[in-house]
Structures are given as C-alpha cells and as structure tokens.
Write a protein that holds these residues in place. Structure first.
Motif, PDB file in Angstrom:
ATOM      1  N   GLU A   2     112.896  -7.260 -64.267  1.00  0.00           N
ATOM      2  CA  GLU A   2     113.555  -7.001 -63.158  1.00  0.00           C
ATOM      3  C   GLU A   2     113.981  -5.482 -63.098  1.00  0.00           C
ATOM      4  O   GLU A   2     114.195  -4.898 -61.771  1.00  0.00           O
ATOM      5  CB  GLU A   2     114.708  -7.754 -63.039  1.00  0.00           C
ATOM      6  N   GLU A   3     114.241  -4.650 -64.089  1.00  0.00           N
ATOM      7  CA  GLU A   3     114.524  -3.283 -64.185  1.00  0.00           C
ATOM      8  C   GLU A   3     113.506  -2.508 -64.076  1.00  0.00           C
ATOM      9  O   GLU A   3     113.587  -1.348 -63.507  1.00  0.00           O
ATOM     10  CB  GLU A   3     115.024  -2.856 -65.587  1.00  0.00           C
ATOM     11  N   GLY A   4     112.288  -3.038 -64.161  1.00  0.00           N
ATOM     12  CA  GLY A   4     111.123  -2.221 -64.113  1.00  0.00           C
ATOM     13  C   GLY A   4     109.946  -3.051 -64.398  1.00  0.00           C
ATOM     14  O   GLY A   4     109.660  -3.675 -65.351  1.00  0.00           O
ATOM     15  N   ARG A   5     108.795  -2.791 -63.341  1.00  0.00           N
ATOM     16  CA  ARG A   5     107.646  -3.583 -63.713  1.00  0.00           C
ATOM     17  C   ARG A   5     106.166  -2.787 -63.390  1.00  0.00           C
ATOM     18  O   ARG A   5     106.319  -1.828 -62.575  1.00  0.00           O
ATOM     19  CB  ARG A   5     107.620  -5.023 -62.978  1.00  0.00           C
ATOM     20  N   ILE A   6     105.066  -3.572 -63.877  1.00  0.00           N
ATOM     21  CA  ILE A   6     103.682  -2.829 -63.512  1.00  0.00           C
ATOM     22  C   ILE A   6     103.543  -3.563 -62.195  1.00  0.00           C
ATOM     23  O   ILE A   6     103.729  -4.905 -62.220  1.00  0.00           O
ATOM     24  CB  ILE A   6     102.681  -3.206 -64.607  1.00  0.00           C
ATOM     25  N   ALA A   7     103.063  -3.018 -61.202  1.00  0.00           N
ATOM     26  CA  ALA A   7     102.522  -3.516 -59.917  1.00  0.00           C
ATOM     27  C   ALA A   7     101.585  -4.753 -60.143  1.00  0.00           C
ATOM     28  O   ALA A   7     100.674  -4.807 -61.202  1.00  0.00           O
ATOM     29  CB  ALA A   7     101.955  -2.530 -58.937  1.00  0.00           C
ATOM     30  N   GLY A   8     101.955  -5.995 -59.870  1.00  0.00           N
ATOM     31  CA  GLY A   8     101.147  -7.018 -59.781  1.00  0.00           C
ATOM     32  C   GLY A   8     101.290  -8.117 -61.093  1.00  0.00           C
ATOM     33  O   GLY A   8     100.837  -9.163 -61.271  1.00  0.00           O
ATOM     34  N   ALA A   9     102.048  -7.598 -61.918  1.00  0.00           N
ATOM     35  CA  ALA A   9     102.515  -8.365 -63.111  1.00  0.00           C
ATOM     36  C   ALA A   9     103.353  -9.569 -62.906  1.00  0.00           C
ATOM     37  O   ALA A   9     104.302  -9.391 -62.176  1.00  0.00           O
ATOM     38  CB  ALA A   9     102.943  -7.400 -64.362  1.00  0.00           C
ATOM     39  N   GLN A  10     102.950 -10.702 -63.668  1.00  0.00           N
ATOM     40  CA  GLN A  10     103.899 -11.841 -63.391  1.00  0.00           C
ATOM     41  C   GLN A  10     104.696 -11.776 -64.761  1.00  0.00           C
ATOM     42  O   GLN A  10     104.135 -11.633 -65.716  1.00  0.00           O
ATOM     43  CB  GLN A  10     103.007 -13.163 -63.218  1.00  0.00           C
ATOM     44  N   ASN A  11     105.830 -12.164 -64.609  1.00  0.00           N
ATOM     45  CA  ASN A  11     106.944 -12.268 -65.654  1.00  0.00           C
ATOM     46  C   ASN A  11     106.587 -13.864 -66.413  1.00  0.00           C
ATOM     47  O   ASN A  11     107.161 -14.754 -65.734  1.00  0.00           O
ATOM     48  CB  ASN A  11     108.074 -11.951 -65.287  1.00  0.00           C
ATOM     49  N   ILE A  12     106.436 -13.816 -67.806  1.00  0.00           N
ATOM     50  CA  ILE A  12     106.535 -15.264 -68.478  1.00  0.00           C
ATOM     51  C   ILE A  12     106.888 -14.753 -69.629  1.00  0.00           C
ATOM     52  O   ILE A  12     106.198 -14.104 -70.500  1.00  0.00           O
ATOM     53  CB  ILE A  12     105.048 -16.018 -68.606  1.00  0.00           C
ATOM     54  N   PRO A  13     108.408 -14.640 -70.119  1.00  0.00           N
ATOM     55  CA  PRO A  13     108.982 -14.468 -71.195  1.00  0.00           C
ATOM     56  C   PRO A  13     108.226 -15.020 -72.470  1.00  0.00           C
ATOM     57  O   PRO A  13     107.677 -16.326 -72.309  1.00  0.00           O
ATOM     58  CB  PRO A  13     110.368 -14.716 -71.525  1.00  0.00           C
ATOM     59  N   LEU A  14     108.067 -14.314 -73.291  1.00  0.00           N
ATOM     60  CA  LEU A  14     107.008 -14.878 -74.724  1.00  0.00           C
ATOM     61  C   LEU A  14     107.571 -16.220 -75.040  1.00  0.00           C
ATOM     62  O   LEU A  14     106.745 -16.951 -75.452  1.00  0.00           O
ATOM     63  CB  LEU A  14     107.691 -13.912 -75.771  1.00  0.00           C
ATOM     64  N   ASN A  15     109.125 -16.361 -75.199  1.00  0.00           N
ATOM     65  CA  ASN A  15     109.364 -17.692 -75.581  1.00  0.00           C
ATOM     66  C   ASN A  15     109.072 -18.913 -74.573  1.00  0.00           C
ATOM     67  O   ASN A  15     109.115 -20.130 -74.948  1.00  0.00           O
ATOM     68  CB  ASN A  15     110.705 -17.888 -75.939  1.00  0.00           C
ATOM     69  N   SER A  16     108.752 -18.675 -73.183  1.00  0.00           N
ATOM     70  CA  SER A  16     108.274 -19.633 -72.478  1.00  0.00           C
ATOM     71  C   SER A  16     106.746 -19.796 -71.937  1.00  0.00           C
ATOM     72  O   SER A  16     106.390 -20.710 -71.707  1.00  0.00           O
ATOM     73  CB  SER A  16     108.747 -18.912 -70.991  1.00  0.00           C
ATOM     74  N   LEU A  17     106.004 -18.944 -72.889  1.00  0.00           N
ATOM     75  CA  LEU A  17     104.426 -19.112 -72.916  1.00  0.00           C
ATOM     76  C   LEU A  17     104.130 -20.623 -73.188  1.00  0.00           C
ATOM     77  O   LEU A  17     103.173 -21.170 -72.553  1.00  0.00           O
ATOM     78  CB  LEU A  17     103.848 -18.182 -73.713  1.00  0.00           C
ATOM     79  N   PRO A  18     104.437 -21.269 -74.397  1.00  0.00           N
ATOM     80  CA  PRO A  18     104.095 -22.595 -74.663  1.00  0.00           C
ATOM     81  C   PRO A  18     104.081 -23.669 -73.324  1.00  0.00           C
ATOM     82  O   PRO A  18     103.328 -24.324 -72.941  1.00  0.00           O
ATOM     83  CB  PRO A  18     104.764 -23.028 -75.704  1.00  0.00           C
ATOM     84  N   GLU A  19     105.400 -23.406 -72.679  1.00  0.00           N
ATOM     85  CA  GLU A  19     105.617 -24.491 -71.521  1.00  0.00           C
ATOM     86  C   GLU A  19     104.953 -23.901 -70.227  1.00  0.00           C
ATOM     87  O   GLU A  19     104.646 -24.791 -69.415  1.00  0.00           O
ATOM     88  CB  GLU A  19     106.962 -24.597 -71.178  1.00  0.00           C
ATOM     89  N   LYS A  20     104.170 -22.958 -70.188  1.00  0.00           N
ATOM     90  CA  LYS A  20     103.584 -22.206 -69.091  1.00  0.00           C
ATOM     91  C   LYS A  20     101.930 -22.648 -69.353  1.00  0.00           C
ATOM     92  O   LYS A  20     101.226 -21.868 -68.567  1.00  0.00           O
ATOM     93  CB  LYS A  20     103.850 -20.826 -68.837  1.00  0.00           C
ATOM     94  N   LEU A  21     101.616 -22.778 -70.357  1.00  0.00           N
ATOM     95  CA  LEU A  21     100.214 -22.874 -70.594  1.00  0.00           C
ATOM     96  C   LEU A  21      99.325 -23.708 -69.604  1.00  0.00           C
ATOM     97  O   LEU A  21      98.205 -23.098 -69.253  1.00  0.00           O
ATOM     98  CB  LEU A  21      99.681 -23.535 -72.144  1.00  0.00           C
ATOM     99  N   ASP A  22      99.774 -24.761 -69.229  1.00  0.00           N
ATOM    100  CA  ASP A  22      98.979 -25.616 -68.061  1.00  0.00           C
ATOM    101  C   ASP A  22      98.866 -24.779 -67.049  1.00  0.00           C
ATOM    102  O   ASP A  22      97.898 -24.737 -66.308  1.00  0.00           O
ATOM    103  CB  ASP A  22      99.740 -26.868 -67.605  1.00  0.00           C
ATOM    104  N   ASP A  23      99.815 -23.936 -66.614  1.00  0.00           N
ATOM    105  CA  ASP A  23      99.593 -23.050 -65.159  1.00  0.00           C
ATOM    106  C   ASP A  23      98.518 -21.993 -65.610  1.00  0.00           C
ATOM    107  O   ASP A  23      98.023 -21.555 -64.612  1.00  0.00           O
ATOM    108  CB  ASP A  23     101.186 -22.317 -64.941  1.00  0.00           C
ATOM    109  N   LEU A  24      98.265 -21.815 -66.787  1.00  0.00           N
ATOM    110  CA  LEU A  24      97.452 -20.666 -67.179  1.00  0.00           C
ATOM    111  C   LEU A  24      96.143 -21.052 -67.351  1.00  0.00           C
ATOM    112  O   LEU A  24      95.072 -20.261 -67.537  1.00  0.00           O
ATOM    113  CB  LEU A  24      97.852 -19.739 -68.416  1.00  0.00           C
TER     114      LEU A  24
END
Length: 101
Positions: A31-53
C-alpha cells in the motif's frame, strides 16, 4: 529461470508488455508503494493462494519483495510446486525505485 533486472522489467512494461508480477511483501508495504500491475500476495499467504495461480503454472511470473530475499523464497516455493517460469526481481522494490523507475 534467470532472474530479471529492474531495467529489463521497466523496458518490457514501457513496450506495452504486462507480465504477471506478484508482490510478496506485506499488504501495508504494498500500500505504501507498488509496481504498476503487481498483485499483492504476502509470502506467508502463497500456500493458500496456489489454486488461484494454477493457470499460470507454465507462464512467466515475476516475484518481488523489498530487497529480494522474500521473493527468492517465493520463487523457490513456486518452483517446488511445479511452476516452470518464475523470475525474481533482482534487488526487489528498492532497486526498482532506486533506478528511477
């Protein structure tokens, strides 16, 4: 897969490419700064987001964090999960912004 430099990523974006970029920093960092087009998936959330990817398993994914260490872990994890084209942004968000991008 070799990592990607901030300059290479910026040049590709300027050419109209829209690579899949995943920011593995914490939400407040994103939220403080981002690369245009980047989606935020914090490292510790990656395992639960695998199906989405799942549909991206054979497509290029660029991961980044603040300085490169969390995204290196994300790259290793995604590769272990069968993702074939994961690239780490060298130097992370700090290097990307320091390059004046």
């Amino acid at each position: 897969m070799p990592d990607i430099t901030p300059t290479e990523l910026h040049q590709r974006q300027q050419a109209g490419e829209t690579p899949t970029i995943i920011d593995v920093r914490e939400t407040w960092e994103h939220e403080e700064g981002r690369i245009a087009g980047a989606q935020n998936i914090p490292l510790n959330s990656l395992p639960e987001k695998l199906d989405d990817l799942d549909e991206l398993k054979d497509q290029e994914i660029i991961v980044h964090c603040k300085g490169g260490s969390r995204s290196a872990s994300a790259k290793a994890y995604l590769t272990q999960q069968g993702f074939t084209n994961v690239r780490n942004l060298e130097g992370g968000f700090q290097a990307y912004t320091a390059a004046g991008i």
